[in-house]
Design an enzyme around this catalytic site. Structure first.
Site, PDB file in Angstrom:
ATOM      1  N   SER A 167       6.965  11.126   8.270  1.00  0.00           N
ATOM      2  CA  SER A 167       6.796  10.875   9.700  1.00  0.00           C
ATOM      3  C   SER A 167       8.115  10.971  10.442  1.00  0.00           C
ATOM      4  O   SER A 167       9.180  10.647   9.883  1.00  0.00           O
ATOM      5  CB  SER A 167       6.236   9.457   9.860  1.00  0.00           C
ATOM      6  OG  SER A 167       6.312   9.045  11.200  1.00  0.00           O
ATOM      7  N   TYR A 214       7.029   0.558   9.152  1.00  0.00           N
ATOM      8  CA  TYR A 214       6.242   1.730   8.751  1.00  0.00           C
ATOM      9  C   TYR A 214       7.171   2.913   8.458  1.00  0.00           C
ATOM     10  O   TYR A 214       7.058   3.568   7.414  1.00  0.00           O
ATOM     11  CB  TYR A 214       5.242   2.080   9.870  1.00  0.00           C
ATOM     12  CG  TYR A 214       4.713   3.469   9.775  1.00  0.00           C
ATOM     13  CD1 TYR A 214       3.781   3.813   8.801  1.00  0.00           C
ATOM     14  CD2 TYR A 214       5.166   4.474  10.648  1.00  0.00           C
ATOM     15  CE1 TYR A 214       3.321   5.110   8.696  1.00  0.00           C
ATOM     16  CE2 TYR A 214       4.707   5.766  10.551  1.00  0.00           C
ATOM     17  CZ  TYR A 214       3.781   6.081   9.569  1.00  0.00           C
ATOM     18  OH  TYR A 214       3.331   7.369   9.462  1.00  0.00           O
ATOM     19  N   ASN A 246       0.823  -1.214   0.000  1.00  0.00           N
ATOM     20  CA  ASN A 246       0.000   0.000   0.000  1.00  0.00           C
ATOM     21  C   ASN A 246       0.861   1.270   0.000  1.00  0.00           C
ATOM     22  O   ASN A 246       0.712   2.134  -0.861  1.00  0.00           O
ATOM     23  CB  ASN A 246      -0.923  -0.003   1.220  1.00  0.00           C
ATOM     24  CG  ASN A 246      -1.908   1.143   1.174  1.00  0.00           C
ATOM     25  OD1 ASN A 246      -2.824   1.139   0.359  1.00  0.00           O
ATOM     26  ND2 ASN A 246      -1.698   2.159   2.002  1.00  0.00           N
ATOM     27  N   LYS A 296       8.084   5.171   4.860  1.00  0.00           N
ATOM     28  CA  LYS A 296       8.071   6.644   4.695  1.00  0.00           C
ATOM     29  C   LYS A 296       9.430   7.138   4.176  1.00  0.00           C
ATOM     30  O   LYS A 296       9.498   8.022   3.319  1.00  0.00           O
ATOM     31  CB  LYS A 296       7.724   7.315   6.027  1.00  0.00           C
ATOM     32  CG  LYS A 296       6.293   7.045   6.492  1.00  0.00           C
ATOM     33  CD  LYS A 296       5.291   7.807   5.650  1.00  0.00           C
ATOM     34  CE  LYS A 296       3.862   7.505   5.986  1.00  0.00           C
ATOM     35  NZ  LYS A 296       2.883   8.253   5.215  1.00  0.00           N
ATOM     36  N   GLY A 338      10.118  -0.893  21.427  1.00  0.00           N
ATOM     37  CA  GLY A 338      10.396   0.103  20.389  1.00  0.00           C
ATOM     38  C   GLY A 338      10.051   1.530  20.773  1.00  0.00           C
ATOM     39  O   GLY A 338      10.134   2.427  19.939  1.00  0.00           O
TER      40      GLY A 338
HETATM   41  C1  WQD Z   1       2.553   7.964  22.585  1.00  0.00           C
HETATM   42  C2  WQD Z   1       3.057   7.607  23.972  1.00  0.00           C
HETATM   43  C3  WQD Z   1       3.317   5.233  24.306  1.00  0.00           C
HETATM   44  C4  WQD Z   1      -0.894   4.223  23.924  1.00  0.00           C
HETATM   45  C5  WQD Z   1       3.235   6.998  16.741  1.00  0.00           C
HETATM   46  C6  WQD Z   1       3.906   6.255  15.637  1.00  0.00           C
HETATM   47  C7  WQD Z   1       4.822   7.197  14.918  1.00  0.00           C
HETATM   48  C8  WQD Z   1       4.065   8.454  14.470  1.00  0.00           C
HETATM   49  C9  WQD Z   1       3.405   9.097  15.615  1.00  0.00           C
HETATM   50  C10 WQD Z   1       2.861   8.448  12.390  1.00  0.00           C
HETATM   51  C11 WQD Z   1       4.102   6.496  23.959  1.00  0.00           C
HETATM   52  C12 WQD Z   1       2.237   5.797  25.209  1.00  0.00           C
HETATM   53  C13 WQD Z   1       0.297   4.918  23.983  1.00  0.00           C
HETATM   54  C14 WQD Z   1      -1.408   3.623  25.111  1.00  0.00           C
HETATM   55  C15 WQD Z   1       0.483   4.472  26.316  1.00  0.00           C
HETATM   56  N1  WQD Z   1       2.979   8.148  13.584  1.00  0.00           N
HETATM   57  N2  WQD Z   1       0.967   5.035  25.158  1.00  0.00           N
HETATM   58  N3  WQD Z   1      -0.694   3.801  26.262  1.00  0.00           N
HETATM   59  O1  WQD Z   1       4.322   5.590  19.306  1.00  0.00           O
HETATM   60  O2  WQD Z   1       4.936   7.964  19.985  1.00  0.00           O
HETATM   61  O3  WQD Z   1       4.171   7.466  17.697  1.00  0.00           O
HETATM   62  O4  WQD Z   1       2.543   8.149  16.256  1.00  0.00           O
HETATM   63  O5  WQD Z   1       3.691   8.789  11.624  1.00  0.00           O
HETATM   64  O6  WQD Z   1       5.336   6.527  13.852  1.00  0.00           O
HETATM   65  O7  WQD Z   1       4.631   5.160  16.160  1.00  0.00           O
HETATM   66  O8  WQD Z   1       2.525   7.410  19.508  1.00  0.00           O
HETATM   67  O9  WQD Z   1       0.311   7.640  20.503  1.00  0.00           O
HETATM   68  O10 WQD Z   1       1.227   5.308  20.142  1.00  0.00           O
HETATM   69  O11 WQD Z   1       2.220   6.766  21.906  1.00  0.00           O
HETATM   70  O12 WQD Z   1       1.095   4.583  27.405  1.00  0.00           O
HETATM   71  O13 WQD Z   1      -2.456   2.969  25.116  1.00  0.00           O
HETATM   72  O14 WQD Z   1       1.948   7.076  24.719  1.00  0.00           O
HETATM   73  O15 WQD Z   1       4.085   4.281  24.973  1.00  0.00           O
HETATM   74  O16 WQD Z   1       5.003   6.779  24.959  1.00  0.00           O
HETATM   75  P1  WQD Z   1       4.075   7.020  19.204  1.00  0.00           P
HETATM   76  P2  WQD Z   1       1.481   6.739  20.473  1.00  0.00           P
END
Ligand code: WQD
Length: 326
Positions: free
Chosen positions: A117, A141, A92, A145, A284
């Site tokens: 991203s 992912y 995709n 990008k 990660g």
């Molecule tokens: C934020 C923080 C989690 C969910 C993602 C993508 C990245 C980019 C931006 C697009 C982290 C914590 C999360 C939950 C939690 N996307 N968390 N409980 O991983 O920083 O980034 O969005 O391009 O590629 O990976 O975002 O919102 O998943 O997490 O504690 O149920 O919240 O561990 O620290 P992330 P997220």
């Protein structure tokens, strides 16, 4: 200008389309509605129900109308899923973009704004992250990008296409004027998960680890409001057209908030208890990610305006309340 917004019915795409319409442009939205929503379409914008894997359909659209630019936001974006099902993401995100680029060349579309991203950077080697930071994606992912950014560079050199690759940090919030009614379905990100817990769709949310090397032990991220992102697209397109030059830039707030800070702000604003349980770290997850947006400020005169945590939560909460009550 005539703008083709691919992925324009999605969460970010619907805000971006709104912003281009508000700036007086004509928009055509191209979307397969796999995660985009009909509710997010505007009567002022034409809609084409099409897939980016359908090259003849893309070609038909791009050769039948004379577009000045295209905005490409159509992608799968769940980092975790991309590690389990890379084929889906390769097909995709990468093949779909190759179709878009080839159709754009045949249709004579010279300007492309691409949703990239911060995931292209991987584990931070220093903070805040600027555009010179090494790009070593930690997940597939992020690789898709980065690969697309490289394709864009080659199409710039070989086919005279100009692009703006916008490296979003953590996109969040909903339209400041509550004009966007469709909520993102099955969200995987922190703020919508907190909202679903506040509104009662989920019983409790999980905090992924509280033993990080940060002030309160939870991870710190740079949250950027979708209206700020949307404005960044309009400014970036203006820039590449006026300067006949491609750019790759970060879009973030340059501020860091921990998971606990986000949760506490949400409890205060919603007045809901939002039960949360601390669980194991998610693999990660870097402890801290913040953006440097000097380049966006210098080249585009762009700066985040709505990305304080109160506004991010308030606009999200409004969107959830409206959606649940309608
Ligand atoms: C934020 C923080 C989690 C969910 C993602 C993508 C990245 C980019 C931006 C697009 C982290 C914590 C999360 C939950 C939690 N996307 N968390 N409980 O991983 O920083 O980034 O969005 O391009 O590629 O990976 O975002 O919102 O998943 O997490 O504690 O149920 O919240 O561990 O620290 P992330 P997220």
């Amino acid at each position: 200008m005539n703008i083709l917004v691919i992925g324009g019915a999605g969460y970010i795409g619907s805000h971006v389309t709104r912003e281009f319409l508000d700036n007086g442009h004509n928009c055509t939205v191209y979307d397969n509605l796999s995660s985009g929503l009909r509710q997010n379409l505007y009567k002022e914008a034409l809609f084409i129900h099409g897939d980016i894997l359908d090259f003849p359909c893309l070609l038909d659209v791009m050769t039948n109308t004379s577009f000045d630019a295209l905005i490409h936001l159509a992608a799968f974006k769940a980092a975790g899923e991309s590690m389990l099902n890379p084929g889906k993401y390769a097909r995709n995100n990468i093949m779909g973009t190759i179709n878009i680029l080839n159709a754009a060349c045949q249709g004579g579309i010279k300007n492309i704004v691409f949703s990239s991203s911060a995931a292209v950077y991987g584990e931070p080697q220093y903070l805040p992250i600027d555009e010179k930071h090494p790009t070593v994606p930690e997940n597939f992912y992020g690789f898709t990008k980065l690969d697309i950014e490289r394709l864009l560079e080659w199409y710039d050199k070989l086919k005279n296409i100009r692009f703006a690759a916008l490296r979003y940090f953590n996109a969040a919030g909903y339209d400041i004027d509550s004009r966007i009614k469709g909520l993102e379905q099955n969200p995987a990100n922190l703020i919508p998960i907190i909202m679903e817990t506040a509104i009662g769709i989920r019983k409790e949310m999980q905090v992924f680890g509280n033993d990080y090397d940060t002030t309160d032990g939870t991870c710190i991220r740079d949250y950027i409001h979708v209206n700020d992102l949307a404005k960044g697209h309009v400014s970036a397109l203006d820039y590449i057209i006026k300067n006949d030059k491609s750019i790759t830039i970060n879009l973030g707030s340059e501020q860091g908030f921990s998971v606990t800070q986000v949760l506490e702000t949400a409890r205060k604003i919603t007045g809901k208890p939002i039960p949360a349980k601390t669980v194991e770290r998610r693999s990660g997850d870097p402890a801290k990610l913040t953006a440097s947006c000097s380049l966006a400020s210098e080249l585009l005169g762009w700066k985040a305006r709505y990305s304080d945590m109160e506004t991010l939560i308030k606009t999200s909460w409004e969107a959830y309340k409206i959606a649940i009550n309608s």
